[in-house]
Each structure stands twice: as structure tokens, then as C-alpha cells.
Design a protein around this motif. Structure first.
Motif, mmCIF file in Angstrom:
data_model
loop_
_atom_site.group_PDB
_atom_site.id
_atom_site.type_symbol
_atom_site.label_atom_id
_atom_site.label_comp_id
_atom_site.label_asym_id
_atom_site.label_seq_id
_atom_site.Cartn_x
_atom_site.Cartn_y
_atom_site.Cartn_z
ATOM 1 N N ALA B 69 0.882 -1.154 -0.007
ATOM 2 C CA ALA B 69 -0.044 0.076 -0.089
ATOM 3 C C ALA B 69 0.900 1.258 0.085
ATOM 4 C CB ALA B 69 -0.920 -0.011 1.331
ATOM 5 N N THR B 70 0.228 2.269 -0.308
ATOM 6 C CA THR B 70 0.991 3.758 -0.331
ATOM 7 C C THR B 70 0.610 4.414 1.214
ATOM 8 O OG1 THR B 70 0.592 4.144 -2.675
ATOM 9 C CG2 THR B 70 1.159 6.018 -1.111
ATOM 10 N N PRO B 71 1.710 4.727 1.916
ATOM 11 C CA PRO B 71 1.493 4.784 3.259
ATOM 12 C C PRO B 71 0.679 6.238 3.589
ATOM 13 C CG PRO B 71 3.711 4.324 2.716
ATOM 14 C CD PRO B 71 3.171 4.275 1.701
ATOM 15 N N GLN B 72 -0.158 6.168 4.554
ATOM 16 C CA GLN B 72 -0.746 7.458 4.857
ATOM 17 C C GLN B 72 -0.295 8.289 6.371
ATOM 18 O OE1 GLN B 72 -4.870 7.961 4.733
ATOM 19 N NE2 GLN B 72 -5.046 6.351 2.942
ATOM 20 N N ALA B 73 0.667 7.329 6.875
ATOM 21 C CA ALA B 73 1.066 7.683 8.162
ATOM 22 C C ALA B 73 2.463 6.819 8.591
ATOM 23 C CB ALA B 73 -0.093 7.589 9.124
ATOM 24 N N LEU B 74 2.914 7.680 9.343
ATOM 25 C CA LEU B 74 4.203 7.067 9.970
ATOM 26 C C LEU B 74 4.129 7.221 11.425
ATOM 27 C CD1 LEU B 74 5.235 7.754 6.927
ATOM 28 C CD2 LEU B 74 7.487 7.879 7.736
ATOM 29 N N VAL B 75 4.489 6.165 12.290
ATOM 30 C CA VAL B 75 4.609 6.509 13.811
ATOM 31 C C VAL B 75 5.907 6.091 14.258
ATOM 32 C CG1 VAL B 75 3.568 4.271 14.131
ATOM 33 C CG2 VAL B 75 3.613 5.628 15.910
ATOM 34 N N ILE B 76 6.552 6.871 15.033
ATOM 35 C CA ILE B 76 7.890 6.765 15.462
ATOM 36 C C ILE B 76 7.922 6.815 16.876
ATOM 37 C CG2 ILE B 76 10.404 7.601 15.191
ATOM 38 C CD1 ILE B 76 8.709 9.334 12.858
ATOM 39 N N ASN B 77 8.562 5.868 17.473
ATOM 40 C CA ASN B 77 8.744 5.789 18.994
ATOM 41 C C ASN B 77 10.356 5.713 19.428
ATOM 42 O OD1 ASN B 77 8.443 2.797 18.529
ATOM 43 N ND2 ASN B 77 9.714 3.111 20.359
ATOM 44 N N THR B 78 10.756 6.354 20.465
ATOM 45 C CA THR B 78 12.092 6.102 21.076
ATOM 46 C C THR B 78 12.266 5.297 22.345
ATOM 47 O OG1 THR B 78 12.211 8.173 22.243
ATOM 48 C CG2 THR B 78 12.974 8.306 19.976
ATOM 49 N N GLY B 79 12.942 5.072 22.730
ATOM 50 C CA GLY B 79 12.924 4.376 24.235
ATOM 51 C C GLY B 79 13.198 2.837 23.909
ATOM 52 N N TYR B 80 12.661 2.339 23.041
ATOM 53 C CA TYR B 80 12.830 0.891 22.570
ATOM 54 C C TYR B 80 12.944 0.574 21.227
ATOM 55 C CZ TYR B 80 11.255 0.072 27.495
ATOM 56 O OH TYR B 80 11.007 0.385 28.825
ATOM 57 N N ALA B 81 13.701 -0.258 20.813
ATOM 58 C CA ALA B 81 14.028 -0.498 19.398
ATOM 59 C C ALA B 81 13.073 -1.689 18.864
ATOM 60 C CB ALA B 81 15.557 -0.998 19.241
ATOM 61 N N ASN B 82 12.271 -2.399 19.635
ATOM 62 C CA ASN B 82 11.502 -3.284 19.327
ATOM 63 C C ASN B 82 12.255 -4.260 18.425
ATOM 64 O OD1 ASN B 82 9.330 -5.249 19.029
ATOM 65 N ND2 ASN B 82 7.992 -3.720 17.968
ATOM 66 N N ALA B 83 13.638 -4.629 18.671
ATOM 67 C CA ALA B 83 14.342 -5.533 17.883
ATOM 68 C C ALA B 83 14.748 -6.935 18.950
ATOM 69 C CB ALA B 83 15.543 -4.709 17.531
ATOM 70 N N GLY B 84 14.791 -8.084 18.371
ATOM 71 C CA GLY B 84 15.168 -9.015 19.152
ATOM 72 C C GLY B 84 14.052 -9.542 20.078
ATOM 73 N N THR B 85 13.062 -9.244 19.494
ATOM 74 C CA THR B 85 11.521 -9.397 20.401
ATOM 75 C C THR B 85 10.701 -10.291 19.827
ATOM 76 O OG1 THR B 85 10.832 -7.506 19.305
ATOM 77 C CG2 THR B 85 11.498 -7.062 21.687
ATOM 78 N N GLY B 86 11.351 -11.152 18.510
ATOM 79 C CA GLY B 86 10.563 -12.225 18.203
ATOM 80 C C GLY B 86 9.053 -11.640 17.713
ATOM 81 N N GLU B 87 8.162 -13.036 17.803
ATOM 82 C CA GLU B 87 6.953 -12.725 17.246
ATOM 83 C C GLU B 87 6.133 -11.716 17.931
ATOM 84 O OE1 GLU B 87 4.298 -12.934 14.364
ATOM 85 O OE2 GLU B 87 6.240 -14.115 14.053
ATOM 86 N N ALA B 88 6.457 -11.777 19.181
ATOM 87 C CA ALA B 88 5.675 -10.843 20.257
ATOM 88 C C ALA B 88 5.861 -9.463 19.714
ATOM 89 C CB ALA B 88 5.992 -10.870 21.678
ATOM 90 N N GLY B 89 7.319 -8.951 19.191
ATOM 91 C CA GLY B 89 7.434 -7.497 18.892
ATOM 92 C C GLY B 89 6.767 -7.244 17.693
#
Lengths: 406, 406
Positions: B69-89
Motif C-alpha cells: 500500500a501507499t502509506p498515509q502515516a508514519l509512527v515513530i517511538n524512542t525508548g525501545y528498538a523493538n528488536a530481538g523481540t521475536g513474534e511478540a515484537g
């Protein structure tokens, strides 16, 4: 502050190798800085050198001399690396070899020169020549420990290792010394290391023995990823032990000598890492189940050279995210991250590419607080494995290298 | 302490891009940590992502969403990279996208998620979802500076760049923000960077523009050689400028837009290096007259990643021996060292592989004392050249990374 390095162990003399070291005032007064090794007739010598394209003058000369003659003497100075000194540096090194030849009554090309210290400045030839007389007067088979001290630069401790073995009831010795603490990421050979045995190895057996041992020791360590211009590792066999000659790299006697040489070189190589500049941790990195040796090594060095991983070790922080990031960028394009597992010593921290079930941060921190740590990475792809050794990155590494002129 | 970075420059709004940032208390209270970008209908989006094999959950999801799809929005958080979190991430990231979709009345797969911060820990989904209402309420074209602040982690300054150009008399804008200070050695894309223009670029022109600019900016910087799991660089074209559509990557209008995008990205990429963790020096490394681009880059990165070179820069020590050692170990097997020359700014320090005639240590030290330095290396082999940017290695790099949990 060397990690887990006690005082220099007892270094057994090797029949046929005499050493002499003096304080020649090469760069600083009152410290041992010039060493002469004399090899009894009939000795064989093999050596491996740095693969850095900028080779120091003594490396160029030593390789040339090895090609045309069997060495009778080695001369080693600290203070100046005699690298980046152009044609003048070659002439300087040749003058020192000539001085040794005159002292010992041999030919110039029967002398191998070695230098370590500052790059890019010429050394004071006259002071080296003046020091040679003292070195020659001191030549003695019991001077290994003194020589280990005389070849130091930023090393905080002298480094040596020694083994005695028996083959068919005949006692035999392997003794070695080395120096190195920074600019350590040997490629082919490493730093300065001099190992001698009285085993009667022929030239091809000696060369095989050296390559076998170097590839399991000096070629598997890294402090900072920087390869020196002067690295050299020399193996000498005087043949004085009363045993049948070991001409070829095969048979039980060869295997026994090779094992002892490999042990001595591994102890020496690990001593360099333990004395790595600013090191507070001694880290073993074992990468297992890769498809080939190359990808295991690439992964291991990627971890070992990551400043983020190294600073985490310094901080005793079980930061497995940094380990994952390093492994993921090791250039294995088809790595299935879901098969990757990581252990810190016996503690499982990552399974199937994510945090191991049951892993607790405090357990990881307890392992990381130890001075010696094994990281084991399972790539889950194949049957190859490799092990390397490295240290952490501390304030003192920066301090030492911001203040010392390599 | 960012080198040569003044306050955030004026960031011009881009018609069609609205931003909103709040302090959602994701990891620490009272700091901006969640950002929403809304793109007006008709906007085109192109993105490049990290090539690290361990990709963060938001990277995996964003790539999937972009495909369908063509994106309509981007959401960006700091604090946690959400990497190495597996399927739960992945599920966590999807929940946040779903929250955005509900706020804005679009589809889940029309939202691109981005995360930066600690690897290996799951983020507090509820707090992110709660923060989205505030973000949506704040959406405004004039919020770029606030968003630049909201995406910071170990950054010491907010980073942004902006250009206004005219094409056929029509004013056009390119504005971008980015974050990043450590784990910086982008490979393909880098860190988080969001750049938007109102130029009417079609998808293939947009993609070409992004790749051109990223390869001359984010893909040419390194702080510590560590590639992140979360790097992403996004280029948005809203098409609101009243100009004929630029469908293909050709023609004068495309060239003008491409140049402005490249300028903005270079300024952003250099800002990351200037704000490199612990950086006290901003260093440009130009390698010239190599046989191809690859060997120029290999040499440049070898220099940039040498801890010995980096600490010498920190110490303002014109230690050209360390530069020679780095160049010599860059893997150019047939390098003729006698043709190598090096300059520090305009000062010749090495000629024909050795110290330049007339070079004086005090002149080298004077250059090295400056906060911005250009190292120019002439390999004397061919016609290729490459330039990269890096910083020094200081006590503070160790301090930051021993204390901060990536």
C-alpha cells in the motif's frame, strides 16, 4: 593491568639458543631495549610476517635474508619500529645486521633484524651498534626472561611460555617469548614472537609446525583490529635433543613437538590479549555450526571488533542486543536469525534469535562481572567452528593511545 | 558535545506533511518520545532499511506494508528498538499501527512503524496507544523541529535540514530530520531519517532520488562501525507544489529536486557524525586515485574504523604511522606503498609511502588541533575516488556506551 596474567613463568633454556639483552638507550635511558639471539650451527629457522602492505624495513630485510641463508643470529630493538622510513630505514637495519655479523663472525645476511616501537622515525644506529658489544658479552642460554622484558613496548608485563616434553624417553624443550598489547589483529603472523625448541625438526617440518601453531594462536587474537607493520613470529629448532631427525611433518614425534609448540604459542598469544591495552576482561569468542571456517571467523571478529560490544564487556553489561546487531552485520546474507543461539559461559541468553526463555538479567550480569568470559554463538547452519580471543574497550585504551605515540 | 553543530536550523514546512509529537512516558517521563506523521492523499513514499540480518520488528512490518500500500502515516517511538523481540515484537508493532489507523481512519497496512532505543525488550504498547490521541490532536505542518527532538536517543542535539529551491519559478521545499549518534555504520540506509518534499515526484523518480542521496550521505558515514538493527531512511513526496509531475528520474526538474534532496540528506548525515557519541572531531576521509570505488571505500573505512587512528585524532596527534598501518591492511594486495601520499587538510604528510620532505611535526599538530579535519589519501593506482565522514574515539565514547543500554 593484565587479566589473569601472573608473573612470568619459569622459562627453560633451549640448548643451542643463547640470548643477551642490554639497555642501549635507544629511546629511553635505563631500560632494556636491545636483544641478541645467537643460534648454534645446524639450527633451522622458520618465520611468518605481517601481511600489512606497509612492511617495516626489518621485515623486508628479514624476509630477504631468510630466502638466501640459514640465520645464525636475531637482533631485536624496541623504541622504534623502523617502519615508514623508506630506503634510509633499510640502510639503518642493514647497518645493525652488519654490526651483529662483525660481533659474531658471520655474514650480514645470516642476521635477522626485528624492530618494534614508533612508526615513521629513524632509530639511532650508533646507539644500537654500541649496544651490540654488551649483548654479545652476555649471550647465555638462561637469558629468556631478561629478553622477554627487553622486547616490551606498551606491554605491562613480560610474556613467555615454556614446555618440557619427552619423546621416546628423550626430554625436549619448547620456550618462547613475545611482545604486543596494541595494534593487535595479526594477519598471517603477529607482533614479535620468538619460540625455540631443541627438537631436531627439518625445514619442512618446522614450517608446518609454525603455520599450524600460528593459525591456532596469533592468527586468532585481536585487541583493536589494527594490524601492525612489524608483526613477526619466528620458530627456531636447534636440533640439539638427541633424537632421530624429524624431517617431514608426520609421525608421532612430529605430532608431539607440534602440540608442544602450539601450546606455547597459544599461551603467548593469549598473554598478548590478557595484556591488551586497557584490558579488564579476557574474552573467548567461539562461533559454532557455521557453514565454513570463514563465516565463523567473520562473525567472531565482527563481535570482537564492535566498540559497542567491547564497551559493554567493560561495563559488565550483558547487552545481548549488541551481540545480535554484530552477528547480523557479519556479512552472512542468508543467515536465518531464528536459528541463532548465544551463551555467556554456560548461561543461555539467546535462543531462536530472541531472548532465551528463563533468561534473567541478573544471571547475565553475574557472568559479565567475571574477568574471563566465553561467548558461544551457535549459527545453526553447518559443521564448522572457530575460536578467537579478545579483550574489552576501556577508558584506559583511549588514554594509552591518546598519550602514546605508536 | 556536537562538533560544529549550531542550533537546529529553520525547518520549512512541506505542504501535505503534518506532524505531532508527545511525551507518552514510553521509557522516561516528561520527554517527547512518540511522533506521528500524516501524509496528504496522493503522497508517494520510498524507503531504504538496514541490511543487518537481525531486523527489528518495525523494519519487517514497514517493509511489508510498503509492498502492499501507499502509506498515509508514519509512527515513530524512542525508548525501545523493538528488536530481538521475536513474534511478540511484531504483534506489538502491529497493535501500534492499528491504533494509528483507528485515529486517522485508514488501514493498518497504510501505517509505517519505526522504533529506536534499547534492543531486546518489549515496549509498553498501552502507553504508545494512549499517546497517539495527543499526537493526532497536534498534527501540524509546522512541527518538524518538535519531531526532530522527539526522535532523539543518545543524540545531544536535534538534527534537521531544509532547503527551498525554485523550479521554473515554482518554489519547492525539501525538509528532513534524523536521529543517530552511536551504532552508526549504515549499510544501505541508516538510523532514522525522514525527509519530505512537496515536489511532484513519481514513484520511480522518488526511489532514484532516495538511492542517489543515501549513497552520498547516510551510506558514507561511520561513528563506530556498528550497523543498527533499526536503520531506516524515508523520502516522502507530497506532490503539492504546482509543477508538472516528474514521473521518471530524468530531466532538469528532476535533477534540481535530486540535488536539493541530496544536500539535505548530506547535511543530516554529517549532523549524525558531528553528534557522534563522544565526538570531539569531525573528520572527512577522501581516498583518491584507487582502481575502483570499492577499494577506495575499503581504505576509507579501514582508516575510519581504526581505534588507533581515532584515538590519535582525539589526542590531536598527527600520527601518520597509524594511517599507514591502516591503509596497508585495507586488503589491497597489490598496493604499491611507494606511490601512496597523504595530506592533512592542505599539509602533505606522506609522499611516496614515507614522511613527506619538509614535513614538520608542529605543522601536523596544528592541523590536528582543529575541530574539522580532512584526510586525503592518494593511492596512485587509478581514477576512482570516494569520500566518507567519521569522528574520533574519546573517553566519552567509552563512558556513554559503558553506561547506556543500547
Amino acid at each position: 593491568m593484565a587479566v589473569g596474567l601472573s608473573a612470568l613463568p619459569s622459562l627453560h633454556p633451549v640448548a643451542g639458543v643463547r640470548l643477551g639483552s642490554v639497555a642501549a638507550g635507544i629511546k629511553k635511558p635505563n631500560r632494556l631495549d636491545l636483544t641478541l639471539m645467537h643460534l648454534a650451527p645446524g639450527s633451522k629457522v622458520a618465520a611468518v610476517f605481517t601481511r600489512n602492505r606497509f612492511r617495516a624495513a626489518p621485515v623486508i630485510l628479514a624476509k630477504n635474508h631468510l630466502r638466501v641463508a640459514t640465520p645464525q643470529a636475531l637482533v631485536i630493538n624496541t623504541g622504534y619500529a623502523n617502519a615508514g622510513t623508506g630506503e634510509a630505514g633499510i640502510e639503518d637495519a642493514r647497518a645493525v645486521c652488519d654490526g651483529v655479523a662483525q660481533q659474531l663472525g658471520c655474514e650480514l645476511h645470516e642476521v635477522l633484524p626485528f624492530s618494534t616501537g614508533v612508526i615513521g622515525e629513524r632509530f639511532p644506529v650508533e646507539r644500537l651498534l654500541a649496544g651490540l658489544t654488551g649483548c654479545a658479552a652476555q649471550l647465555d642460554e638462561n637469558n629468556w626472561a631478561r629478553a622477554a622484558e627487553a622486547i616490551m613496548t606498551t606491554d605491562t608485563v613480560a610474556k613467555g611460555a615454556s614446555r618440557r616434553i619427552e619423546i621416546d624417553g628423550v626430554p625436549m624443550t619448547v620456550t618462547g617469548i613475545c611482545k604486543g598489547a596494541g595494534m593487535i589483529r595479526p594477519d598471517m603472523a603477529t607482533m614479535l614472537a620468538f619460540v625455540a625448541t631443541d627438537a631436531p625438526l627439518g625445514q619442512s617440518a618446522l614450517q608446518a609446525c609454525l603455520e599450524h601453531a600460528a593459525n591456532r594462536s596469533f592468527n586468532r587474537i585481536t585487541v583493536d583490529g589494527d594490524s601492525s607493520t612489524n608483526d613477526a613470529c619466528v620458530l627456531i629448532a636447534t636440533g640439539r635433543a638427541p633424537l632421530a631427525p624429524i624431517a617431514e611433518p608426520q609421525g608421532a614425534a612430529f605430532a608431539a613437538v607440534q602440540a608442544a609448540v602450539a601450546e606455547v604459542m597459544l599461551e603467548l598469544a593469549q598473554a598478548i590479549v590478557r595484556d591488551g591495552e586497557g584490558a579488564t576482561k579476557f574474552i573467548t569468542i567461539a562461533v559454532e555450526r557455521g557453514t565454513d571456517s570463514a563465516e565463523c571467523l567473520r562473525t567472531a571478529y565482527r563481535i570482537a571488533h564492535s566498540p559497542l560490544v567491547k564497551t559493554a564487556f567493560f561495563a559488565s553489561d550483558p547487552n545481548w542486543g549488541r551481540l545480535l546487531a554484530a552477528i547480523g552485520s557479519a556479512g552472512i546474507d542468508d543467515l536465518d536469525v531464528n536459528r541463532v543461539a548465544i551463551w555467556l559461559n554456560e548461561l543461555a541468553i539467546v535462543q531462536q534469535g530472541a531472548r532465551a526463555p528463563g533468561y534473567r538479567e541478573e544471571d547475565g550480569a553475574a557472568v559479565m562481572a567475571q574477568p574471563e568470559i566465553v561467548i558461544r554463538v551457535d549459527l545453526g547452519r553447518g559443521a564448522a567452528s572457530e575460536t578467537i580471543w579478545t579483550c574489552d574497550l576501556s577508558y584506559d585504551y583511549v588514554k594509552i593511545n591518546a598519550e602514546y605515540r605508536t
